[in-house]
Design a protein around this motif. Structure first.
Motif: not given
Length: 829
Positions: A236-256
């Motif tokens: 919840q704290r991480i999500n709140a911080a991300q909303r405040d910063q209004q980060q945008t851009g690529e979300q790329r997930i490298e997984v196996n």
């Protein structure tokens, strides 16, 4: 009891044919049970080879529809602050290296980890040491015992010396014990996690780069539920911080995704809001390969096989007891009590079971070796499977229990008869013969019932497997060879050098007369690796329900679709003109096109995405059908394909070759072509697409093959048992058959009489078997693909097959009885 056992062994030695048949029958049942139990013991019962393994957990980021993927490094750092929940938190990832300096260059798989990893797991090095605090960015390495012994000859002086990984010196500081293979069986060495940061500095600070699996040890008083609750607060704290910063851009997930990967991956749309999940490490180890449910189902199946073997052994003892009724009567006449005789007879059955158990252990040992040879990558913790003390104790206990189970009823039945009863049975004036008939009938019904349950289960798995393998994967697997090549970064530092190498390799292969076409791709279907590109679909379709759409991203070279046999539904393939500096283009699958432009022509439309170099709009030039990427039974997802020359590729690529004949014959030509271009460049995996398909269905094939094998064994034992019981019953009625023929009955009348009598037994067994199968097959639901657990075809086919087998086993002795000479039969009186 020892005296009884000695007498029993002497008695069995006098009747070797009887003993051999009984021992072999029991050995088949006990051996199958011992083999499967050794698997269950290693996979499910034995704890993980770490101190206090129940305190070990693995952490994940959770997406929509229960999808899971790795953590970002900033998330790991946040979680490390939960000291009341975790006594240690260790992120790790995996990477390929090119190991040179030996006779041949080779590709090795490394785990990149912090120094916390070995402390969290509670393991020490066999030789040397593990990572020390402060070595996060040092070029040091720890070798697996397998690599140390196979490549370096277990040279103890190697500690402190250097080896070359990607043409860079790494100092060997330790060797791990033979049993340590974390995070999986393929890891050959460990290097500090700082190597990952050195290659991609943004990984250390990018919260949207989900690249790290994380293992943790619960604090002494912590629980998984408590840790889950505290992780929710951090999320919840991480999500709140991300909303405040209004980060945008690529979300790329490298997984196996799959067995070879460090963790699970998203199968559909991932959730942009951070959520965490905690799971037992033991449960995570069991996620890949054959499921625990399947192993328990197989264990139940071999239990049914053993019951059929017990029924056969009981039938043999009943027949032998009838032949010994005079001996038993004499024993009783001179003072032996019922329980004394029963104990002697029970000792004989236990002796048979112990002999069968001894042979069964040998068969089980061979069975385990066969399982590991046929399916080396299907069973979790496969290297730990073997015959240990627990398995041997199980085999001994099972043998004793089996001896009592099949010997108790015959022993009690034979011991109850006295001298007078024996004489009456001899004259045919007793109900004893009718009692034997009832026992025989019960055994026939029991064998048919048990065999039918197994036959229905195997039929369901076979039908499920046929449906799975008949799925169109979206590409043509025939005659295609694929090889993974990872270029050494120091020798090929940039895209121009990498592109030149792969182009020269492609040109060399195209000239081969057995090659039809060649192409390149960053990933391949069913290889376990996937890249996800997330974007906001509302910029394309304003009425889209979600602000976030994840699409599987593939980077390919021209000719990829034709080489893999992926048909273009609309538009065109990539060409050499789609290079860097030209308008950026993309090929999408029909699923993504239908989501963004339902009912419209997608050609010429654009998709806005963000790349590290800045935002861009991709123009759609082609549409393909959906491709089964993760596995044949996994749902498809939106897909985008970018041209290799515009995405700038990577140092690791798959080269795919469509052959004019058997693709595996080109493996040598491929190795030679790489060696001529660069003798220090190793080749990773070489595999045909048909082998990839086979690998992806291996777990289901394992379940189907074993259950079908046990069903076939059960049917064979039931066939032998029914034949033996019917033949014995007919022999007991020889005088009756003679009388019937003397008063005018013909051979056909006798055959019809005997077959009709057994027809009722077959019908009863089939009815009971269908009812039992209907209840038992509920546990197969999670193992089936698009097949109902009450599938009429499987039930009807199994019932018909077993009915035919049972009636055939009845007909043969009935036919023989019909040929008896009436006078010879009457003279037996």
């Amino acid at each position: 009891m020892l005296t009884d056992l000695r007498y029993a062994l002497r008695s069995l030695r006098k009747h070797p044919a009887f003993a051999a048949i009984a021992v072999l029958t029991l050995a088949l049942g006990i051996g199958a049970n011992t083999a499967i139990f050794s698997v269950i013991n290693a996979v499910l019962l034995r704890p993980l080879p770490y101190p206090e393994p129940d305190r070990l957990v693995q952490l994940f980021t959770r997406g929509q529809q229960d999808s899971r993927f790795s953590l970002s490094y900033p998330d790991v750092q946040e979680i490390r602050g939960l000291t009341r929940d975790f006594s240690g938190v260790a992120p790790f990832t995996t990477q390929l290296y090119n190991l040179t300096g030996g006779a041949e260059p080779r590709e090795v798989r490394a785990a990149l980890a912090t120094d916390d990893l070995f402390r969290v797991l509670g393991v020490e090095a066999l030789a040397g040491r593990t990572f020390a605090p402060g070595e996060l960015r040092d070029r040091v390495t720890i070798l697996s015992h397998g690599l140390w012994s196979s490549l370096f000859g277990s040279d103890a002086s190697l500690i402190g010396r250097t080896i070359s990984l990607d043409n860079r010196p790494f100092t060997v500081i330790g060797v791990m014990p033979p049993a340590f293979r974390f995070p999986d069986e393929d890891i050959q060495l460990w290097v500090p996690l700082g190597e990952r940061f050195r290659a991609s500095p943004e990984v250390e600070t990018d919260r949207q780069f989900y690249a790290f699996n994380t293992v943790a040890r619960l604090a002494p008083d912590a629980t998984i539920e408590q840790a889950q609750a505290d992780l929710a607060v951090i999320a919840q704290r991480i999500n709140a911080a991300q909303r405040d910063q209004q980060q945008t851009g690529e979300q790329r997930i490298e997984v196996n995704m799959g067995r070879r990967g460090p963790g699970g991956g998203p199968r559909t749309v991932v959730n942009p809001a951070t959520q965490f999940d905690v799971q037992s490490l033991r449960d995570e180890v069991l996620r890949d390969g054959v499921s625990p449910r399947a192993l328990w189902v197989l264990f139940g199946a071999v239990g049914l096989v053993l019951l059929i073997a017990c029924a056969n052994a009981a039938a043999l003892l009943v027949a032998r007891g009838a032949a010994r009724r005079k001996e038993i009567a004499v024993r009783q006449a001179i003072g032996a009590g019922r329980w004394r005789i029963a104990r002697q007879l029970l000792a004989e059955s236990v002796a048979l079971a112990l002999l069968g158990g001894a042979v069964g252990v040998v068969l089980g040992f061979w069975g385990v070796d066969a399982l590991l040879a046929l399916w080396p990558d299907v069973l979790p913790r496969a290297r730990e499977i073997g015959m240990d003390a627990r398995v041997l104790v199980f085999a001994l206990g099972l043998s004793l229990a089996t001896g009592v189970a099949f010997g108790l009823v015959p022993a009690l039945r034979v011991s109850v008869s006295g001298v007078e009863q024996a004489l009456r049975e001899e004259s045919g004036a007793s109900t004893g013969s009718r009692e034997r008939r009832r026992i025989n009938a019960m055994l026939v019904v029991a064998e048919i019932t048990l065999a039918l349950v197994l036959l229905v289960g195997s039929g369901l798995l076979i039908k499920s497997f046929v449906r799975l393998t008949s799925i169109d994967p979206g590409y043509d697997t025939r005659e295609v060879l694929a090889a993974r090549i990872r270029l050494t970064p120091d020798r090929y530092p940039g895209f121009p050098q990498q592109a030149e190498f792969f182009q020269r390799l492609s040109d060399a292969l195209v000239e081969h007369p057995a090659v039809a076409s060649v192409s390149l791709s960053r990933t391949l279907p069913l290889t376990g690796s996937v890249q996800i590109l997330a974007f906001d679909p509302r910029e394309v379709r304003p009425d889209f329900a979600e602000p976030f759409l994840a699409s599987r991203l593939s980077v390919v070279a021209p000719g990829y679709f034709s080489t893999l046999g992926i048909p273009l539904r609309q538009g065109r393939d990539f060409t050499a003109a789609d290079r860097d500096g030209a308008p950026r283009v993309v090929v999408v699958n029909s699923e993504l096109a239908d989501l963004l432009w339902p009912g419209q022509d997608p050609l010429g439309r654009t998709i806005p995405v963000a790349f590290p170099g800045g935002a861009s709009r991709l123009s759609v030039i082609g549409v393909i059908g959906p491709v089964r990427y993760a596995s044949l039974d996994a749902s498809t997802m939106p897909e985008m394909y970018l041209p290799y020359t515009q995405a700038q590729g990577t140092s690791q690529m798959w080269i795919t070759v469509r052959a004019r004949r058997s693709p595996l014959l080109l493996a040598g030509a491929l190795r030679d072509a790489v060696r001529q271009l660069d003798s220090s460049q190793p080749i990773g995996e070489i595999v045909s697409l048909e082998q990839m398909i086979s690998r992806s269905t291996a777990a289901r094939r394992f379940n189907m093959s074993l259950l079908s094998g046990f069903a076939a064994l059960a049917v064979a034992l039931a066939l032998v048992g029914i034949y033996g019981l019917t033949a014995y019953a007919v022999t007991q009625r020889t005088r009756e058959m003679g009388l019937r023929m003397a008063v005018g009955a013909g051979p056909g009348d006798l055959v019809r009489l005997l077959v009709t009598e057994n027809l009722w037994l077959v019908g009863a067994g089939v009815a009971a078997g269908l009812a039992g199968a209907f209840a038992a097959t509920r546990v197969l639901a999670s193992l089936l693909y698009e097949t109902s657990t009450s599938d009429a075809t499987a039930f009807g086919g199994a019932a018909a097959l077993l009915a035919v087998v049972a009636l055939a086993a009845t007909y043969v002795p009935a036919r023989r009885a019909a040929k008896v000479d009436p006078m010879a039969a009457l003279r037996q009186e």
